[in-house]
Design a protein around this motif. Structure first.
Motif, PDB file in Angstrom:
ATOM      1  N   ASN A  62       0.811  -1.785  -0.304  1.00 62.75           N
ATOM      2  CA  ASN A  62      -0.084   0.002   0.438  1.00 62.75           C
ATOM      3  C   ASN A  62       1.151   1.248   0.067  1.00 62.75           C
ATOM      4  OD1 ASN A  62      -1.815   2.153   0.555  1.00 62.75           O
ATOM      5  ND2 ASN A  62      -2.118   1.142   2.440  1.00 62.75           N
ATOM      6  N   ALA A  83      -1.328   5.289   0.906  1.00 64.52           N
ATOM      7  CA  ALA A  83      -1.406   5.896   2.591  1.00 64.52           C
ATOM      8  C   ALA A  83      -1.534   7.909   2.376  1.00 64.52           C
ATOM      9  CB  ALA A  83      -0.071   5.388   3.845  1.00 64.52           C
ATOM     10  N   GLN A 143      -5.147   7.507   1.411  1.00 65.68           N
ATOM     11  CA  GLN A 143      -6.161   7.495   2.736  1.00 65.68           C
ATOM     12  C   GLN A 143      -6.162   8.782   3.619  1.00 65.68           C
ATOM     13  OE1 GLN A 143      -4.199   4.028   3.212  1.00 65.68           O
ATOM     14  NE2 GLN A 143      -4.957   3.184   0.525  1.00 65.68           N
ATOM     15  N   GLY A 151     -10.116   6.234   5.708  1.00 64.30           N
ATOM     16  CA  GLY A 151      -9.136   6.001   5.389  1.00 64.30           C
ATOM     17  C   GLY A 151      -9.235   4.639   4.536  1.00 64.30           C
ATOM     18  N   TRP A 163     -11.481   4.269   1.227  1.00 66.59           N
ATOM     19  CA  TRP A 163     -10.202   3.843   0.034  1.00 66.59           C
ATOM     20  C   TRP A 163      -9.675   3.316   0.220  1.00 66.59           C
ATOM     21  CZ3 TRP A 163     -12.498   7.522  -2.708  1.00 66.59           C
ATOM     22  CH2 TRP A 163     -11.380   8.214  -3.465  1.00 66.59           C
ATOM     23  N   ALA A 164      -8.607   2.530   1.627  1.00 67.24           N
ATOM     24  CA  ALA A 164      -7.788   1.706   0.983  1.00 67.24           C
ATOM     25  C   ALA A 164      -8.229   0.253   0.101  1.00 67.24           C
ATOM     26  CB  ALA A 164      -7.002   1.157   1.704  1.00 67.24           C
ATOM     27  N   THR A 209      -3.316   2.057  -5.158  1.00 68.05           N
ATOM     28  CA  THR A 209      -3.586   2.729  -4.274  1.00 68.05           C
ATOM     29  C   THR A 209      -2.897   4.304  -4.449  1.00 68.05           C
ATOM     30  OG1 THR A 209      -1.049   2.066  -2.870  1.00 68.05           O
ATOM     31  CG2 THR A 209      -3.585   0.850  -2.497  1.00 68.05           C
ATOM     32  N   SER A 259      -4.767   7.861  -4.123  1.00 72.68           N
ATOM     33  CA  SER A 259      -3.802   9.447  -4.362  1.00 72.68           C
ATOM     34  C   SER A 259      -3.903  11.339  -4.741  1.00 72.68           C
ATOM     35  CB  SER A 259      -2.576   9.609  -3.451  1.00 72.68           C
ATOM     36  OG  SER A 259      -2.214   8.420  -2.473  1.00 72.68           O
ATOM     37  N   GLY A 272      -5.536   1.757   5.273  1.00 73.75           N
ATOM     38  CA  GLY A 272      -6.211   2.657   5.909  1.00 73.75           C
ATOM     39  C   GLY A 272      -6.556   3.306   6.616  1.00 73.75           C
ATOM     40  N   GLY A 297      -6.416   7.272   8.078  1.00 71.72           N
ATOM     41  CA  GLY A 297      -7.096   8.087   8.069  1.00 71.72           C
ATOM     42  C   GLY A 297      -7.048   8.670   9.301  1.00 71.72           C
TER      43      GLY A 297
END
Lengths: 358, 506
Positions: A86, A89, A92, A127, A130-131, A149, A153, A253, A257
């Motif tokens: 990931n 971030a 997220q 978060g 979103w992930a 990912t 962003s 996430g 987040g």
């Protein structure tokens, strides 16, 4: 010619020495680099590594920066050990900031003591949500979570722009792209009186404990590590690969987040573009620098915060360009990854002499 | 033999840390000879070959090649001297094709090499598709590529490390023919094996290693298998497992008309597979690997699950399991030992304790989601003791164990799960005679305690030794069930090459 001979066991001594060696090499190369730039090297180094400790204010700023880095890096490291990468971030984090901001934006007059806790929950969920898009694409269509990912962003920062230039723009904000200032109840309690350090540092420490329990003690953590080291052994044992993807991305996430929510409810105090300040990307460096181990990440996030704060003062005292600070951070990661070779391999200088003739 | 030896080793020793892999080895390989190096797993055969082939350097001692002292510091140098080697653990790049792999060592265009590969393949029954990617090849096919690559370099000495373990009986005889022909043309062969009968049939001289030392030099044609075995393991041969007549119980595994088209362009599709295994019997699946063994193993183990509509195609413990994954099948009392030990049956970077957890987690090693460290260590310790796994401790990484010891650990772990149905693939591949015998005895004991065992193996002797019934897999199809009593090796060989059974479909 040096040869790299794999060790039978990873060397404990080397794994402890590696980050210090990397730091030493970073200092040496930075000195040369600053000298080449025509800047006062000594002053620059002093600013980078010493000044953050010289005043209570700057040290408290280091702690403030440590919080989100620690939190995000702990979340990411879990996924990295399961080989679920990931690297979004940052996105997220933005979604976490947006979701948390929704409460004070739509309830500007609320004085509920539950306001900031509710914002933290919403941010963490945002978060994670979103992930989860990346997790869904990965498990359903086998799309690379690295690309998804990262691209998400960019989508997240456009969503942030839309909200700040459109519906969420502060009507009394002179047309600046920012939301209203949050009310007192929407702000995180301060941890150290007289500083900006707030309880988000505790979130980071709690995440450290949780990550340690997950990765060191729990069966779920074991399954994640097996999936990362030997995917075929995981499928032989019947550990579901899809679950590793979901767990990794959701935890990453969630942490990012929450960090985003703590930023808007902490030092920033409103939703604005500066919430996307690169914590999500720096945390990747932090996670690897900490050896993907929960306790190592505590040290690496602190170190990275020192360099960030030190970098700010170096820009002032030694007139360093902002890029130079980024270069120092990059050097640290590169040297650390190079030093890691010494953890898994012995370096043998082979003798050149050979009597064989051809 | 007159004149200097082709290859002479004097007082060669090699240690890895505290382990003395070779101690003061003397070895003479004459021109035009097939020289056996005989020894158990861990006796130091592979290390010795690596010293000769330049992969490792001796701590002390001299290596002479055609009368001159040499110190090969790389395998490339050894190849220039005229030494070729076929490794037991293959050195092929999985993402390249056969021809590309060969072109890394052998000069020539890929097209020319592909043609030579086809020629040699036809001559020596080593058929492989030169354009196939190595990752899609079975273990057996990969070894064929290794042998071909070696032959293409036209060496003066070829080292073969356990070369026959993956060949069908007919091809073993052909390979021996080839090796004799090569010897008569002036190429010496260094033949590493633990199979006594093969060495007696093929070799002119045998050097026997035990625990890193030379314990004998004999003419294997004059010595009995018993003498060789005693020199090799330092005591009397362990007797073969007692094989009482099976008392088959109810059907524990039933596969009815399994068809499976593989996604892998180089894989083997299975068609019309039907088989059953009853409690209290060992059923073997013979066949040369690359005929669908890999695909069948993945489907039976649940690593590849079938669609829900095909749930009844596979039944275990009288329940439809076709659609279930590996974990769900294990919960019904199924256990599995895969062909690959490293990275599938065990995680090489993890200690044995963590590798115990891999499949034994349901046996009280996990409580409320947390791993119980002491239970985990106790399980691993019990497995190590009960199954004679040689390791400094249960904290040793799985990757540091020899193949035979790791296999004993994996089989031990699966047997300790007290399965109703145990499925083993190539249980003794690359395992020494002592460990192999121990493993077979364990399998027979498990059968006698009422479990059902299905075993995929390429070693016909092994199948005949412990199985009650056999099937033969060839090109994704399965032969009818054959009773071991009343079936000959030749009949199985015919099924293996597809020569038998054609009329059955007519």
């Amino acid at each position: 010619m040096p040869e790299f001979v794999p060790r039978e066991h990873a060397s404990v001594r080397a794994s402890v020495l590696a980050p210090f060696l990397a730091l030493a090499l970073t200092v040496v190369v930075s000195l040369v680099l600053f000298a080449l730039l025509g800047k006062p090297s000594g002053a620059a180094l002093h600013a980078l590594f010493i000044e953050p400790f010289l005043s209570w204010y700057s040290f408290s700023e280091v702690l403030l920066k440590t919080g989100p880095l620690l939190l995000i890096a702990q979340g990411l490291a879990i996924g990295f050990r399961a080989k679920v990468f990931n690297i979004g971030a940052e996105g997220q984090l933005i979604l976490g900031a947006i979701c948390a901001s929704a409460l004070p934006v739509y309830l500007p007059t609320s004085t509920s003591p539950w306001l900031w806790p509710a914002m933290m929950v919403l941010g963490a969920l945002g978060g994670a949500l979103w992930a989860s898009i990346a997790a869904l694409w990965r498990t359903w269509l086998n799309a690379s979570e690295i690309l998804v990912t990262l691209m998400l962003s960019l989508v997240a920062s456009q969503l942030l722009n839309y909200l700040l230039l459109g519906p969420w723009k502060d009507p009394a904000g002179f047309n600046f792209p920012q939301s209203v200032m949050f009310q007192y109840e929407a702000m995180l309690p301060t941890l150290l009186p007289g500083t900006r350090v707030n309880v988000s540092l505790l979130f980071g420490l709690a995440a450290t404990l949780a990550a340690w329990v997950l990765m060191q003690l729990s069966f779920l953590g074991y399954q994640l590590v097996v999936g990362g080291l030997a995917p075929r052994a995981a499928s032989y044992a019947g550990f579901r690969g899809g679950r590793a993807v979901w767990v990794s991305l959701l935890l990453g996430g969630l942490a990012a987040g929450l960090a985003g929510a703590a930023e808007v409810a902490g030092p920033i105090g409103q939703l604005q573009r500066s919430v996307a300040s690169g914590y999500g990307f720096t945390a990747i460096t932090v996670a690897y620098l900490g050896g993907l181990r929960p306790l190592g990440i505590v040290l690496s996030s602190f170190l990275m915060a020192v360099i960030t704060i030190g970098g700010d003062s170096a820009m002032v005292t030694a007139d360093l360009p902002v890029a130079a600070v980024r270069v120092v951070q990059g050097l640290l990661l590169i040297f650390y990854l190079a030093a890691l070779v010494g953890v898994r391999y012995r370096i043998v200088w082979s003798r050149i002499a050979t009597q064989a003739t051809s | 033999m007159s004149g200097a030896a082709l290859l002479r080793l004097q007082g060669v020793s090699k240690s890895y840390g505290s382990v003395h892999a070779n101690r003061a080895i003397d070895l003479d390989v004459s021109h035009q000879s097939i020289h056996a190096v005989l020894g158990e797993n861990g006796a130091g055969k592979s290390t010795l070959m690596k010293l000769i082939y330049g992969v490792e350097r001796p701590d002390v001692g001299k290596i002479e090649w055609q009368g001159r002292e040499v110190r090969p510091t790389s395998s490339a140098e050894a190849r220039r001297l005229g030494i070729g080697m076929v490794f037991q653990h293959f050195s092929l790049f999985e993402t390249l094709t056969v021809a590309e792999n060969i072109s890394l060592l052998v000069p020539g265009t890929k097209a020319a090499l592909a043609a030579r590969v086809r020629d040699l393949g036809a001559t020596f029954e080593l058929e492989v598709d030169p354009n196939a990617h190595v990752h899609s090849l079975s273990v057996g096919e990969r070894q064929r590529v290794e042998i071909l690559r070696c032959l293409l370099l036209d060496p003066k000495l070829i080292i073969l490390d356990e070369p026959t373990s993956v060949l069908p009986p007919q091809s073993v005889q052909r390979l021996f023919g080839t090796l004799r022909l090569l010897r008569d043309r002036g190429v010496s062969i260094l033949f590493i094996s633990h199979k006594l009968e093969e060495i007696r049939a093929l070799c002119d001289t045998a050097t026997i290693l035990q625990a890193g030392r030379v314990t004998g030099r004999v003419d294997p044609r004059q010595a009995s298998s018993r003498d060789l075995a005693t020199l090799m393991i330092g005591r009397e041969m362990p007797p073969p497992p007692l094989h009482a007549k099976a008392k088959p119980g109810p059907k524990v595994l039933e596969v009815a008309g399994l068809d499976h088209a593989t996604d892998d362009p180089f894989g083997v599709s299975l068609s019309g597979i039907s088989l059953d295994v009853r409690a209290g019997e060992i059923v073997g699946i013979a066949g040369i690997s690359g005929n669908g063994q890999k695909e069948l193993a993945e489907i039976l183990s649940g690593e590849v699950a079938l669609l829900s509509a095909q749930r009844d195609v596979i039944r275990m413990m009288d329940r439809p399991v076709g659609h279930l994954g590996a974990a769900a099948r294990r919960r019904l009392g199924f256990a599995f030992v895969p062909e690959e030990r490293m990275g599938r049956g065990a995680v090489p970077e993890m200690p044995l304790t963590d590798n115990a957890l891999l499949t034994a987690h349901d046996r009280g090693l996990v409580r409320r989601g947390l791993v119980r460290r002491q239970h985990k260590a106790a399980f691993a310790q019990a497995c190590v003791e009960e199954f004679d796994v040689r390791t400094p401790s249960v904290q040793a990484e799985a990757g540091a164990l020899s193949g035979g010891n790791l296999q004993k650990f994996i089989i031990g772990r699966e047997i300790m799960l007290e399965p109703k149905l145990l499925f083993v693939a190539q249980p003794t591949w690359g395992v020494d005679i002592g460990a192999a015998t121990a493993i077979r005895r364990r399998l027979v004991a498990l059968r006698d305690s009422g479990a059902a065992i299905l075993m995929i193996s390429e070693e016909i002797e092994e199948l005949f030794e412990i199985c009650d019934r056999l099937y033969v897999l060839h090109k994704g199809r399965l032969s009818p069930s054959l009773r071991v009593q009343g079936t000959t090796v030749e009949q199985v060989g015919e099924w293996m090459t597809g020569a038998a059974g054609e009329p059955a479909h007519a």
